[in-house]
Design a protein around this motif. Structure first.
Motif, short mmCIF file in Angstrom:
data_model
loop_
_atom_site.label_atom_id
_atom_site.label_comp_id
_atom_site.label_asym_id
_atom_site.label_seq_id
_atom_site.Cartn_x
_atom_site.Cartn_y
_atom_site.Cartn_z
N UNK A 192 0.86 -1.18 0.00
CA UNK A 192 0.00 0.00 0.00
C UNK A 192 0.89 1.23 0.00
N UNK A 193 0.33 2.35 -0.39
CA UNK A 193 1.12 3.57 -0.40
C UNK A 193 0.44 4.62 -1.25
N UNK A 194 0.86 5.86 -1.09
CA UNK A 194 0.27 6.91 -1.92
C UNK A 194 1.29 8.00 -2.20
N UNK A 195 0.88 8.88 -3.11
CA UNK A 195 1.68 10.05 -3.43
C UNK A 195 1.01 11.27 -2.81
N UNK A 196 1.83 12.16 -2.27
CA UNK A 196 1.28 13.38 -1.69
C UNK A 196 1.50 14.60 -2.58
N UNK A 197 2.13 14.39 -3.73
CA UNK A 197 2.34 15.49 -4.66
C UNK A 197 1.73 15.07 -6.00
N UNK A 200 3.34 13.11 -9.11
CA UNK A 200 4.62 12.51 -8.73
C UNK A 200 4.40 11.06 -8.29
N UNK A 206 4.17 0.75 2.07
CA UNK A 206 4.26 -0.35 3.02
C UNK A 206 4.16 -1.66 2.24
N UNK A 332 -4.30 -1.06 -4.05
CA UNK A 332 -4.56 -0.96 -2.61
C UNK A 332 -4.40 -2.28 -1.87
N UNK B 210 -7.15 3.44 4.46
CA UNK B 210 -7.27 4.41 3.37
C UNK B 210 -8.32 5.47 3.70
N UNK B 214 -5.87 11.81 -0.03
CA UNK B 214 -4.45 11.46 0.03
C UNK B 214 -3.91 11.21 1.43
N UNK B 216 -3.16 8.48 4.36
CA UNK B 216 -3.03 7.05 4.59
C UNK B 216 -2.61 6.85 6.05
#
Lengths: 345, 345, 345, 345
Positions: A192-197, A200, A206, A332, B210, B214, B216
């Motif tokens: 799992x993980x996301x972008x904050x920009x 990008x 994780x 996800x 989630x 944005x 997490x």
């Protein structure tokens, strides 16, 4: 083959100078050429190493018959083409991690190196540190008992990269260490993980890795953390390890802690779980610079025709996990099978 | 209602004595009865509080018309029946976390309390610490900017439990803190984890949560770690927090660190990401014992007819996440929708 | 002597309740009476221990023929009179540290106890911790080699005392530990320190203690420090110890570090000093509460007629050093001879 | 004077290369010559800086009319002769710490520099770090209130030196920091310490420094410690500082802690001392390399005719304290007057 292994280094940006500096001091190795497409970096290289040839044309290194081996320290997107060309030119290859951008590419390089009987080595630098080698030895000699989990955190306010996500940048280190010290390979990953920009790649991620035999691994990487953490916990049935790479000297601590089971064959409900705590021990580590140990190993493999510890297959396994983790992260946490046995076959 | 709130406490094992000790010192509250099915625990209670009635029959507390409120500190599997009976007997209820074993049960208790206009409060103790309240205030007043992530680690060589897994035992703390300090609710969870003792519940687990916008969250809990860690990172666009509950005094540190974007609407490739580092600041925290603050709040809610901060809905949200995370863990990370708005409706 | 040792405790302020709680749980011991001049403290004692006699008149304990031993937990200025009276009444005595306010008083108590064949023990609590006993054993079995130095820091924002300076309040702990673990006694002291509040005793102090055989000890105590430190370094020719009492579990760490000499009898200029670094090791410690171990030892000494580890002589040595250090501090570090052999003769 | 300050560096062993590297990158400065009596070190210098003149004859630098300033990085026993000769040759001088081996020598150099109107600067490097400058500013702007104490620990398993004791090697750093940040000068010193290797200088030492106005300073230095410590506590009536040079980023922490007095003019016995604890704050520090900041300052002083922060008088004060502390240590703590006003007059 001459007594000296002549090395050409492609890429003199962030990591290239470290490769050159270490090869320059290794007996039996000699850096004869350096290429980079930025002239100002070549000028710097030339002033430090006046006898080295510098060029903006990397293909000239491949054509040079006096060069035995090529070290590639360029962005990952260029690894495959450069490494393949070098192998085809009959050069041994040391390539930065991650080895390639796809597992297909990695398999193609392995095939080419095998066909030509050349050394193909991936620069998984941490594998050559005293700390990681000590952990490998402790686990290989069963001093931890059965391995229960491998948990790693690698976070800090790091440089955002535009071309790869945080998994390809940071988790690659943890995966290469894990791959070396653990006795088996994972069969699937959920990430799992996301972008904050906006626009990008993901900057926080994780990874959960599943193994047979009740072993689980987890890796947390983050480019946007307020503090720097480099800590791995390895739990075993007999002992447990805390590996903190930020500790100046006691990087590896071994805890004689665990649980004891007083089972009863008739009923699991009567299982008694006891706690065991004993001494802690922090062994003296070999403090040789990892890149020097790695360079010596590369030269040794070329000279003796040995297979490197961090060979193409090791590189492939890491790339396959990075690939699958990125895929899982887009969905996800969907479980992705790794099929490492197949890809490495 | 009399000036004093008379309280009956059910369960005098691990947590009950703390409840009794704190209520004993709170103005306006009085513990009049304690029940437990173990006579030796009642003997201990009696010797410390000679004027309290003790009994092995918890139902006698419910029948006692002088008792205004019931505090339940028994195993989680008994929470629902005891709390429902107490509400039906017209008593206000403070119940240990986790509130119940299913979200259906939690909804049923909320319904019963609403119908009878009784206070239903869940003992999410950490919410009442100075550290957590400070983090709540910092986030509520936008001092962190937009919240990017919430990452928590709660591991140690802890007691194995036979009836609940490590998520229900440890992650419940992190979820209740997270639920209180974050401005929104997660919509789905992906969890992984395994058991290292045959026939026992999972002793290591990883939860990814989630959110919209944005955000997490991730929680790592482990009963089988060589060292104790209680550390939460909260990243925001303006500032970031490190909350280390093991620090004796500087539990909350606020870092004026982050990234700055110099965007360009035409091309993300021209996005420049800069780094910002400034001062670190550790505010003085209210060191009142959490359970005292919580007890005062319970009495206050009863007296004034207010809704507790950790009300039944808060308890339900946590139970729903625990439920979903356990389900996801059984399926190796499969994404489970939480539907918190629906369950809490 | 009866099977049970009956104990009277004088003083139920800060430390008295700990003594009572521990003696209450020690087989063979029984607290039968408690005195304090504050009735509210006696009320608290009575409610916790309903069967104990309480009184504001400490002399009634001395007159009670059923009492075998007296534990004194009152301000230091009262120790001498109470202990002397107790010994004269034929009671064994356990007295808080510091034993007395002067070395003459300490000698007088030793003399009285010897004459009457009674146990006289000083409550140097730290001596009975697992950490200090482990250090004692390591040094006694020569595992550190020759001892080079003992360096201790004990600072925090602590309570200012009006009747004694910081040496008598804090350094007394370090001196009692040092006295127990080191193989020899200091022959002189040089101390510095000052008061930052007009009219109050010194709140910061530094003690240097001189021994034969190139051993030096140093103690830094401070009531006005921003952080709490409890750290002792013990250097030996073979190994060195770091003892950090604030560490939750690894309080004692043993470093296999030191120097190696390749001397040459002809010239010191040819002396080569090499460095040696090896493993670090943190042994599991006995976690029994110190006061329980101490109480058991007190009862054991009474029953078997043994001499306590922290006997009157140990108490006297500490008082003599405190006395001399205070004198040296008034004269800005002037060397004061201790004559410990004489005073203890 | 030319636009560029031409610098000759004498001594290219441990510290010289750092001086050369920094001056090489400072606008307005140019290292034109390097001398050392070891040809292999000169070869290393030549390969890194091909355009620099190298020589084994330091006097040739003094005779070179194109050289404006001399930086001296040789053993302390040679500082006086080299610096005096350089000043007599009309060169500005930057000399390593300690400035000289005696205060007479230091006074002679100051006199010579004054007479010739040349810059004489001592390389007290720490004074130019962001951490020390921040502490200086906090104290100078009275943010700590009255200063109560300065306590510093600088210990590790360090290189034994044969020509100077541990005070001259390590305490010199603490004294130069202390001299810069504190608002006043000590009037006397009491020091203790011993040598653990026959025929070698003292390897462990403790210095107490006395000031007017209830200020005390203490420095602990040790070449034979199992762990590295670089920690300074500065206590003030309003706030306190912990300066830990081993912290990677938060080197300076400011604690809003202290005591409050509720005095009563009639009786000190009625003095009430309260405790105050507030926030902790760790300011962002300028991370410029100290030697770069120092080099810029040296060039600036030469160009503008300014007096350096670490001028000859600062160097003399430190040498005088080192001298007196060594004398005190030989006499086991005997108080030695410093007469800093006189020596610096």
């Amino acid at each position: 083959m001459a007594n000296n292994i002549n090395i050409g280094v492609i890429g003199y940006g962030y990591w290239g100078p470290n490769l050159v500096r270490n090869f320059a001091e290794i007996p039996g190795a000699k850096v004869t050429s350096i290429s980079d497409f930025k002239p100002e970096l070549l000028a710097k290289a030339q002033s430090r190493y006046p006898s080295v040839k510098v060029t903006t044309d990397s293909s000239s290194l491949l054509k040079d018959p006096t060069i035995d081996a090529i070290a590639i320290a360029t962005p990952v997107s260029t690894h495959f083409d450069l490494a393949l060309a070098a192998l085809k030119a009959g050069k041994h290859v040391l390539v930065e991690k991650p080895m390639t951008t796809t597992s297909e590419q990695a398999m193609r390089l392995i095939e080419e190196a095998e066909k030509r009987n050349l050394v193909l080595m991936v620069d998984h630098t941490f594998v050559y540190t005293g700390a990681v080698r000590k952990m490998h030895d402790l686990i290989a000699t069963k001093q931890l008992g059965d391995i229960y989990y491998y948990d790693s955190v690698r976070v800090n306010l790091g440089l955002f990269q535009h071309d790869v996500n945080v998994i390809w940048d940071l988790a690659v280190h943890d995966l290469s260490i894990m791959n070396y010290v653990l006795p088996s390979q994972p069969y699937a990953v959920s990430a799992t993980g996301i972008s904050h920009v906006a626009g990008e790649p993901e900057n926080i991620a994780y990874l959960s890795l599943f193994f047979e035999n009740n072993l689980i691994a987890h890796i947390h990487v983050n480019w946007l953390a307020p503090v720097k953490v480099r800590r791995t916990l390895i739990g075993g049935s007999q002992r447990m390890i805390v590996y903190d790479d930020l500790e100046p000297s006691e990087k590896v601590k071994i805890y004689d802690k665990g649980i004891t089971l007083n089972g009863n064959s008739e009923s699991v409900y009567q299982m008694l779980i006891g706690y065991r705590t004993g001494d802690m021990w922090s062994p003296k580590l070999d403090m040789t610079e990892a890149l020097r140990a790695e360079g010596l190993h590369f030269i040794d493999c070329i000279t003796k025709g040995d297979r490197p510890i961090t060979d193409g297959e090791a590189g492939l396994r890491i790339v396959r996990i990075l690939e699958a983790a990125t895929q899982s992260m887009k969905q996800q946490g969907r479980l992705i099978e790794l099929n490492l046995a197949e890809v490495a076959a």
